[in-house]
Enzyme design. Structure first.
Site, PDB file in Angstrom:
ATOM      1  N   ARG A   1      12.050  -7.195   4.518  1.00  0.00           N
ATOM      2  CA  ARG A   1      12.065  -6.048   4.791  1.00  0.00           C
ATOM      3  C   ARG A   1      13.166  -5.736   6.009  1.00  0.00           C
ATOM      4  O   ARG A   1      13.750  -4.608   6.106  1.00  0.00           O
ATOM      5  CB  ARG A   1      10.893  -5.318   4.853  1.00  0.00           C
ATOM      6  CG  ARG A   1      10.640  -3.655   5.130  1.00  0.00           C
ATOM      7  CD  ARG A   1       9.319  -3.271   4.997  1.00  0.00           C
ATOM      8  NE  ARG A   1       8.430  -3.396   6.008  1.00  0.00           N
ATOM      9  CZ  ARG A   1       7.264  -2.864   5.954  1.00  0.00           C
ATOM     10  NH1 ARG A   1       6.640  -2.528   4.821  1.00  0.00           N
ATOM     11  NH2 ARG A   1       6.339  -3.227   6.900  1.00  0.00           N
TER      12      ARG A   1
ATOM     13  N   LYS B   1       0.739  -1.238   0.075  1.00  0.00           N
ATOM     14  CA  LYS B   1      -0.002  -0.057   0.011  1.00  0.00           C
ATOM     15  C   LYS B   1       0.795   1.261   0.040  1.00  0.00           C
ATOM     16  O   LYS B   1       0.649   2.295  -0.770  1.00  0.00           O
ATOM     17  CB  LYS B   1      -0.977   0.182   1.144  1.00  0.00           C
ATOM     18  CG  LYS B   1      -1.966  -0.947   1.196  1.00  0.00           C
ATOM     19  CD  LYS B   1      -2.848  -0.810   2.414  1.00  0.00           C
ATOM     20  CE  LYS B   1      -2.097  -1.019   3.882  1.00  0.00           C
ATOM     21  NZ  LYS B   1      -1.580  -2.300   4.411  1.00  0.00           N
TER      22      LYS B   1
ATOM     23  N   ARG C   1      -0.706  -8.654  13.582  1.00  0.00           N
ATOM     24  CA  ARG C   1      -0.997  -7.626  12.693  1.00  0.00           C
ATOM     25  C   ARG C   1      -1.812  -8.344  11.523  1.00  0.00           C
ATOM     26  O   ARG C   1      -2.903  -7.751  11.292  1.00  0.00           O
ATOM     27  CB  ARG C   1       0.033  -6.898  12.087  1.00  0.00           C
ATOM     28  CG  ARG C   1       0.942  -6.083  13.016  1.00  0.00           C
ATOM     29  CD  ARG C   1       2.318  -5.739  12.460  1.00  0.00           C
ATOM     30  NE  ARG C   1       2.423  -4.942  11.062  1.00  0.00           N
ATOM     31  CZ  ARG C   1       3.639  -4.909  10.339  1.00  0.00           C
ATOM     32  NH1 ARG C   1       4.631  -5.507  10.899  1.00  0.00           N
ATOM     33  NH2 ARG C   1       3.547  -4.268   9.416  1.00  0.00           N
TER      34      ARG C   1
ATOM     35  N   ARG D   1      -9.215   1.017   9.038  1.00  0.00           N
ATOM     36  CA  ARG D   1      -8.821  -0.499   9.339  1.00  0.00           C
ATOM     37  C   ARG D   1     -10.104  -1.001  10.218  1.00  0.00           C
ATOM     38  O   ARG D   1      -9.770  -2.252  10.585  1.00  0.00           O
ATOM     39  CB  ARG D   1      -7.812  -0.442  10.415  1.00  0.00           C
ATOM     40  CG  ARG D   1      -6.453  -0.510   9.392  1.00  0.00           C
ATOM     41  CD  ARG D   1      -5.164  -0.485  10.302  1.00  0.00           C
ATOM     42  NE  ARG D   1      -3.963  -1.042  10.179  1.00  0.00           N
ATOM     43  CZ  ARG D   1      -2.828  -0.791   9.594  1.00  0.00           C
ATOM     44  NH1 ARG D   1      -3.064   0.517   9.160  1.00  0.00           N
ATOM     45  NH2 ARG D   1      -1.845  -1.460   9.468  1.00  0.00           N
TER      46      ARG D   1
ATOM     47  N   ARG E   1      11.606  -1.552  11.744  1.00  0.00           N
ATOM     48  CA  ARG E   1      10.267  -1.156  12.395  1.00  0.00           C
ATOM     49  C   ARG E   1      10.190  -2.183  13.564  1.00  0.00           C
ATOM     50  O   ARG E   1      10.296  -3.392  13.594  1.00  0.00           O
ATOM     51  CB  ARG E   1       9.029  -1.399  11.537  1.00  0.00           C
ATOM     52  CG  ARG E   1       8.819  -0.098  10.581  1.00  0.00           C
ATOM     53  CD  ARG E   1       7.821  -0.387   9.643  1.00  0.00           C
ATOM     54  NE  ARG E   1       6.388  -0.964  10.336  1.00  0.00           N
ATOM     55  CZ  ARG E   1       5.412  -1.033   9.615  1.00  0.00           C
ATOM     56  NH1 ARG E   1       5.370  -0.172   8.421  1.00  0.00           N
ATOM     57  NH2 ARG E   1       4.328  -1.332  10.254  1.00  0.00           N
TER      58      ARG E   1
END
Ligand code: AMP
Length: 192
Positions: free
Chosen positions: A126, A13, A149, A87, A138
């Protein structure tokens, strides 16, 4: 044009939103980026959300709706891209109401479809790449938070697919291809 990019964590996204910003002079509104900035700034709100985010849980609707409300007061240029918001169904309703107050419409909801094995791989890669390059990783890009998540996505966010389908706004795009292919598919969905 105002649009939502919808999809699980790691679907791309953010990447696609930044390309739309460049090509269409739109404004990217990423609640995740806003919350990370609040955390970095050490504000009261940042302190409240830091642990919730690191765990992979959702922060309250009230906080994120407040952030979006504030941004909708600003310049809209070529329109808003909502990235990582809404969300929950409550957030979706609030967004509809906020846009209506401004005399704005929601023009499209792009669902980026990917399979879960790819997501987990992408996100963990990532984190590995960032760590190897000495960049910050992160706090929620680890296997444990990622599981939460994904669970939050399926429990609370995926019902929005049906919600926007029923409203007639949903356009589904295969998010598994190369970045440029996905980008072209999004453009076709928006302009076609
Ligand atoms: P993201 O960068 O979109 O993956 O968001 C990172 C984290 O920020 C999420 O796992 C949540 O903890 C929080 N977050 C971002 N956007 C929202 C939202 N719309 N509602 C609730 N929590 C959010």
């Amino acid at each position: 044009m105002n649009l939502i990019l919808l999809g699980p964590p790691g679907a791309g996204k953010g990447t696609q939103a930044s390309m739309l910003v460049q090509e269409r002079d739109m404004i990217q509104l990423s609640t995740g980026d806003m919350l990370r900035a609040a955390k970095e700034s050490g504000s009261e709100m940042g302190k409240i959300v830091a642990d919730v985010m690191a765990r992979g849980d959702l922060v309250t609707d009230e906080i994120v709706i407040g952030l979006i409300r504030e941004k909708l007061e600003g310049d809209k240029k070529g329109g808003f891209i909502f990235d990582g918001f809404p969300r929950t169904l409550a957030q979706a309703d609030a967004l509809g109401a906020l846009l209506a107050e401004k005399g704005e419409t929601l023009d499209a909801v792009i669902e980026l479809q990917v399979n879960d094995d790819v997501l987990v791989e992408r996100i963990l890669n990532r984190a590995k790449e960032a760590a190897a390059a000495g960049q910050p990783v992160r706090a929620d890009d680890n296997e444990e938070s990622l599981k939460i998540r994904l669970m939050e996505y399926y429990k609370k966010t995926s019902p929005l697919i049906g919600y926007y389908y029923a409203k007639g706004d949903l356009k589904s795009v295969d998010g598994l291809g190369e970045i440029d292919t996905v980008k072209a598919d999004i453009s076709a969905a928006l302009d076609g």
